[in-house]
Structures are given as structure tokens and as C-alpha cells.
Scaffold this active site. Structure first.
Site, PDB file in Angstrom:
ATOM      1  N   SER A 106      -4.963  13.326  -3.753  1.00 44.46           N
ATOM      2  CA  SER A 106      -5.810  14.514  -3.767  1.00 44.46           C
ATOM      3  C   SER A 106      -5.230  15.709  -3.022  1.00 44.46           C
ATOM      4  O   SER A 106      -5.654  16.829  -3.249  1.00 44.46           O
ATOM      5  CB  SER A 106      -7.170  14.183  -3.169  1.00 44.46           C
ATOM      6  OG  SER A 106      -7.028  13.877  -1.805  1.00 44.46           O
ATOM      7  N   LYS A 145     -17.823  13.213  -6.831  1.00 49.09           N
ATOM      8  CA  LYS A 145     -16.941  14.359  -7.088  1.00 49.09           C
ATOM      9  C   LYS A 145     -17.197  14.856  -8.514  1.00 49.09           C
ATOM     10  O   LYS A 145     -18.155  15.589  -8.725  1.00 49.09           O
ATOM     11  CB  LYS A 145     -15.496  13.973  -6.789  1.00 49.09           C
ATOM     12  CG  LYS A 145     -15.335  13.568  -5.301  1.00 49.09           C
ATOM     13  CD  LYS A 145     -13.920  13.346  -4.890  1.00 49.09           C
ATOM     14  CE  LYS A 145     -13.767  12.668  -3.543  1.00 49.09           C
ATOM     15  NZ  LYS A 145     -14.173  13.462  -2.395  1.00 49.09           N
ATOM     16  N   SER A 157       0.829  -1.199   0.000  1.00 50.96           N
ATOM     17  CA  SER A 157       0.000   0.000   0.000  1.00 50.96           C
ATOM     18  C   SER A 157       0.869   1.257   0.000  1.00 50.96           C
ATOM     19  O   SER A 157       1.789   1.379   0.833  1.00 50.96           O
ATOM     20  CB  SER A 157      -0.883  -0.045   1.260  1.00 50.96           C
ATOM     21  OG  SER A 157      -1.629   1.127   1.400  1.00 50.96           O
ATOM     22  N   THR A 196     -28.309  -0.607   3.119  1.00 51.62           N
ATOM     23  CA  THR A 196     -29.319  -0.226   2.135  1.00 51.62           C
ATOM     24  C   THR A 196     -28.654   0.337   0.883  1.00 51.62           C
ATOM     25  O   THR A 196     -27.683   1.098   0.984  1.00 51.62           O
ATOM     26  CB  THR A 196     -30.251   0.837   2.763  1.00 51.62           C
ATOM     27  OG1 THR A 196     -30.840   0.243   3.924  1.00 51.62           O
ATOM     28  CG2 THR A 196     -31.346   1.266   1.809  1.00 51.62           C
ATOM     29  N   HIS A 255     -10.172  10.817  -7.691  1.00 50.59           N
ATOM     30  CA  HIS A 255      -9.948  12.209  -8.112  1.00 50.59           C
ATOM     31  C   HIS A 255      -9.623  12.322  -9.593  1.00 50.59           C
ATOM     32  O   HIS A 255      -9.062  13.314 -10.040  1.00 50.59           O
ATOM     33  CB  HIS A 255      -8.859  12.851  -7.245  1.00 50.59           C
ATOM     34  CG  HIS A 255      -9.337  13.061  -5.847  1.00 50.59           C
ATOM     35  ND1 HIS A 255     -10.087  14.144  -5.461  1.00 50.59           N
ATOM     36  CD2 HIS A 255      -9.248  12.252  -4.762  1.00 50.59           C
ATOM     37  CE1 HIS A 255     -10.411  14.033  -4.185  1.00 50.59           C
ATOM     38  NE2 HIS A 255      -9.912  12.894  -3.739  1.00 50.59           N
TER      39      HIS A 255
HETATM   40  N1  PLP Z   1     -10.610   7.816  -2.175  1.00 52.00           N
HETATM   41  C1  PLP Z   1     -10.018   9.027  -2.174  1.00 52.00           C
HETATM   42  C2  PLP Z   1      -8.631   9.150  -2.694  1.00 52.00           C
HETATM   43  C3  PLP Z   1     -10.701  10.149  -1.684  1.00 52.00           C
HETATM   44  O1  PLP Z   1     -10.108  11.352  -1.665  1.00 52.00           O
HETATM   45  C4  PLP Z   1     -12.025  10.006  -1.203  1.00 52.00           C
HETATM   46  C5  PLP Z   1     -12.816  11.150  -0.690  1.00 52.00           C
HETATM   47  O2  PLP Z   1     -12.433  12.237  -0.538  1.00 52.00           O
HETATM   48  C6  PLP Z   1     -12.594   8.730  -1.236  1.00 52.00           C
HETATM   49  C7  PLP Z   1     -11.867   7.664  -1.716  1.00 52.00           C
HETATM   50  C8  PLP Z   1     -13.989   8.530  -0.755  1.00 52.00           C
HETATM   51  O3  PLP Z   1     -14.894   8.983  -1.727  1.00 52.00           O
HETATM   52  P1  PLP Z   1     -16.430   9.180  -1.347  1.00 52.00           P
HETATM   53  O4  PLP Z   1     -16.591  10.629  -1.015  1.00 52.00           O
HETATM   54  O5  PLP Z   1     -17.204   8.730  -2.528  1.00 52.00           O
HETATM   55  O6  PLP Z   1     -16.679   8.297  -0.159  1.00 52.00           O
END
Ligand code: PLP
Length: 407
Positions: free
Chosen positions: A189, A248, A137, A278, A217
Site C-alpha cells: 500500500s 477500504k 514473510s 464480539t 488494497h
Molecule cells: N493489511 C494491509 C496491507 C493494510 O494496509 C491494512 C490497513 O491499512 C490492513 C491489513 C488492516 O486492514 P483493516 O483496516 O481492515 O484492519
């Protein structure tokens, strides 16, 4: 134990560190984004421009999306009324999954209530399918991936951010026969940098590992049909599981994975985060489907988005502000401490009607606290001018450092 005191102490700690988060109460009006009203806690509503939303392309206001949601709402009612297995699967959910599978060139896609849940549920379930799985990771992976990997009880190795040499070392040190998966993001991000996707795919092939890519992103914004950076770089077929969000760039809500039919079937069958909750309301699924469809053929919007990001970066750099620029659409300006970051954010909001949330530890490392701007095709020149001017004034007001500008 004095429970109440313990809670107070935990909260006080955040106040002391200057990173206690407050909600900004925003009143949105359909069709007006990025303009909104800020409902002050103790005063009248004031107009603001939202500069930190993740509705990157303004699709939350797109007429096709709104029409599809209205139509589904009128046709079906509010909620889905059940989990996917127990009365919560509708034609809207199936249509969205088909649209997403097609977007990523995969056999199947599987919807979740968010990309957070999609990451957490999938990554925590994979060791049930592959006993002895080792997950590699990236150290800057999103909290949802970290949580899923942490909870799965399997082995994990964390490689230094984007460091393929370190990843190779870790892969080489493990039993060649052990099942392996490399989990990473296409765009991180907070800094807006890209993962070294091709190199990671090469390593995965060499060490017989699966690849898991978070494109949260990037979906909607990169690639000729919005399939993400993997689509842009011609690498979708080398990624085993792609994770994306509908919240997003697609402007609605929900998350998903796209993968082989068997992989999706197995996650569908084993992941508690998919089974015991759900499903999305049909109207949400309908809106997301319309958004994905619209963006598959709207390269103009993607181009405008990139242009807006370039203009904002160029203008802020022109003021000598410390900006991180990796060539993506994300515009982080490093302030470097939580107190100044909060102060800048407060003054932007109160004095200039510009809403940008401070970003602090643990979202970013201490000392790199920042303001993260998200320009979009619906931020016009007037909004951009106001932001640049306000940042110039406030940077001087707070006596923050600027880069030396060449003549
Ligand atoms: N993965 C990344 C890299 C994110 O920045 C985010 C949310 O900011 C997520 C997953 C989660 O996305 P969601 O808002 O659809 O739960």
C-alpha cells in the site's frame, strides 16, 4: 521509575523526530464525500477535500450500502450482542461470509472485526494446526501480518521485498519435510507495487508450501468481480488463504479470510482473535454484503478509479514531482524527510483545503517520507485541478527538487 516522565520522554522523541501524529478532526456529511469539513482546533469549520481516505471507490456513500445498513439497524438494533459462538452469529454474518467465499471462489470465508485482526489471528494460529510450521514473510508485509507471525512462536524467515530468488534460497535451505507457508501481499500500500504472485505460487508448489495472500488494497478494485489481483490474474485457486478488508474499497468495516471449509473451520475453532471478541454489528455486516454484491457487477466504477489514478499520476509527473508509479491505483509522492512532508501536508490543509496525511517512519523507511494520494471515482476534475495546482505552488514554496522534464 518515574512513569509519567517515561511517557513524556517517549512522546518527546516523536516530536523531536518530526513524526508525532496528530488527528485531523473531520466532519463528514452523507453523500458529500470526498468533501468534508475540517474542525480546526481553535477556529471555525473549514471545507476540505479528502485525498488520503481508503474508501477508494466511494462505496461508503453508496445508496445500496446505506439502505442495507438502515434496514438491518431497524430490523435488529445496534450491536450483535455477543461473540460468534455465544449469540453473536446472525443471518447477516452468514450471508456476508457466503458472499465473500463466492467472491474468491473458495468453499468458506470467516469474518473478523478488521483485516488487521484477521491477519494477526490467522497467522498466529497456524502453527497450532501445523506444528513446526515455517513462515516465509515478505519484508514489507503489513504490521498485522508481522505481528501475527511474531506472536505465533514458530519459525519465520523474512525474504527481501518481492525477491523470489531470495525466497527460493530460504525455502531450499530448510528441511523439505517441514510444513511451510509463504505470506505476502498483492498490492503493497505504500509504494503501490504488486507482489510477484505467479512466481510465488510456483515456488509454493515446488516446495509444498501453503500460500497466504493479503488482498486488502485490491479487493473490490481488481478482477472482473472485485476478487482482487488473484482474480484478475487467474490465480485464486493457487492461493490457500486470502485475506481482505471490508473497510477500504467496500467502504464499511471488518476483515476476513477466505479458504477451504476445513481451514476456516480450524481457524474459527482455534484462533483467540476470532473466538474471544464480539462479532461485527449486523448492520455493518449488511452494509458490507451490499457493497460486495454491488461491486461484483460494477466494472464501470473500477474502470473510473483506474482512470482517475492514471490522470493524477500523469499530471503530477508533468510537474516533475517524484512519484512512484507501479501501475496501481496508489499515488505516492516522495518528499524525503518528515519535516517537509508535515509542512506540505499542513499547508495543503490550511491554505488549500486539501487533506492528505503525511506518511512517516515506521510506516515507510526513513528518507522516503511521502504524501500518499488516493484518487477515487468521486474526485471530479475540479478537485483534481485544485490538488495539482496546490502541489505545484507548494513544491516551489518548499524549494523541493523536481525531475528534469523532457520537452
Ligand atoms: N493489511 C494491509 C496491507 C493494510 O494496509 C491494512 C490497513 O491499512 C490492513 C491489513 C488492516 O486492514 P483493516 O483496516 O481492515 O484492519
Amino acid at each position: 521509575m518515574d512513569y509519567s516522565l517515561a511517557v513524556e520522554t517517549a512522546l518527546q522523541r516523536l516530536h523531536d523526530e518530526g513524526r508525532y501524529r496528530t488527528f485531523i478532526d473531520i466532519v463528514r456529511t452523507q453523500g458529500q464525500f470526498p468533501h468534508a469539513m475540517w474542525r480546526r482546533p481553535d477556529g471555525p469549520e473549514t471545507p476540505v477535500t479528502v485525498w488520503c481516505g481508503n474508501d477508494y471507490l466511494g462505496m461508503g456513500q453508496h445508496p445500496d450500502v446505506l439502505a442495507a445498513m438502515h434496514e438491518a439497524l431497524d430490523a435488529t438494533g445496534a450491536g450483535s450482542g455477543g461473540t460468534r459462538n455465544i449469540s453473536g452469529t446472525t443471518a447477516y454474518h452468514k450471508a456476508l461470509e457466503a458472499e465473500l467465499a463466492d467472491l474468491h471462489g473458495k468453499q468458506s470465508a470467516l469474518l473478523f472485526t478488521s483485516a488487521y485482526i484477521a491477519n494477526d489471528a490467522t497467522l498466529s494460529t497456524l502453527p497450532k494446526l501445523f506444528p513446526g510450521l515455517i513462515i516465509y514473510s515478505d519484508e514489507l508485509n503489513h504490521a498485522s501480518m508481522i505481528e501475527g507471525i511474531r506472536r505465533n512462536g514458530g519459525a519465520k524467515r523474512v525474504f527481501r521485498h518481492n525477491d523470489v530468488a531470495h525466497l527460493r534460497e530460504l525455502l531450499a535451505a530448510d528441511d523439505p519435510a517441514a510444513p511451510k507457508l509463504i505470506a505476502f501481499e498483492s498490492i503493497y500500500s505504500m509504494d503501490g507495487d504488486f507482489g510477484p504472485m505467479a512466481e510465488i505460487c510456483d515456488l509454493a508448489e515446488e516446495f509444498n508450501a501453503l500460500t497466504y495472500l493479503d488482498e486488502v488494497h485490491a479487493v473490490g478494485m481488481y478482477g472482473p468481480r472485485g476478487g482482487g489481483v488473484a482474480e484478475r490474474d487467474g490465480l485464486m485457486d493457487r492461493i490457500d488463504i486470502i485475506n481482505g478488508t471490508l473497510a477500504k474499497a467496500y467502504g464499511v468495516m471488518g476483515g476476513y479470510i477466505a479458504a477451504s471449509a476445513k481451514m476456516c473451520d480450524a481457524i474459527r475453532s482455534y484462533a483467540p482473535g476470532f473466538i474471544f471478541t464480539t462479532s461485527l454489528p449486523p448492520a455493518v455486516a449488511a452494509g458490507a454484503t451490499a457493497s460486495v454484491r454491488a461491486l461484483k457487477v460494477d466494472q464501470t466504477r473500477r474502470d473510473q478509479h483506474q482512470t482517475q489514478a492514471k490522470i493524477l499520476k500523469t499530471r503530477l509527473k508533468g510537474l516533475g514531482l517524484p512519484l512512484i508509479d507501479h501501475g496501481s491505483h496508489i499515488v505516492p509522492v516522495i518528499v524525503g524527510d518528515p519535516v517537509h512532508t508535515k509542512k506540505l501536508s499542513d499547508m495543503l490543509l490550511e491554505d488549500h483545503g486539501i487533506y492528505v496525511q503525511p506518511i512517516n517512519f515506521p510506516t515507510v523507511p526513513r528518507g522516503t517520507e511521502r504524501l500518499r494520494f488516493t484518487p477515487s471515482p468521486v474526485h471530479g476534475p475540479r478537485e483534481m485541478d485544485a490538488l495539482v495546482k496546490a502541489m505545484d505552488v507548494l513544491w516551489s514554496h518548499c524549494a523541493l527538487n523536481r525531475a528534469e522534464l523532457s520537452a
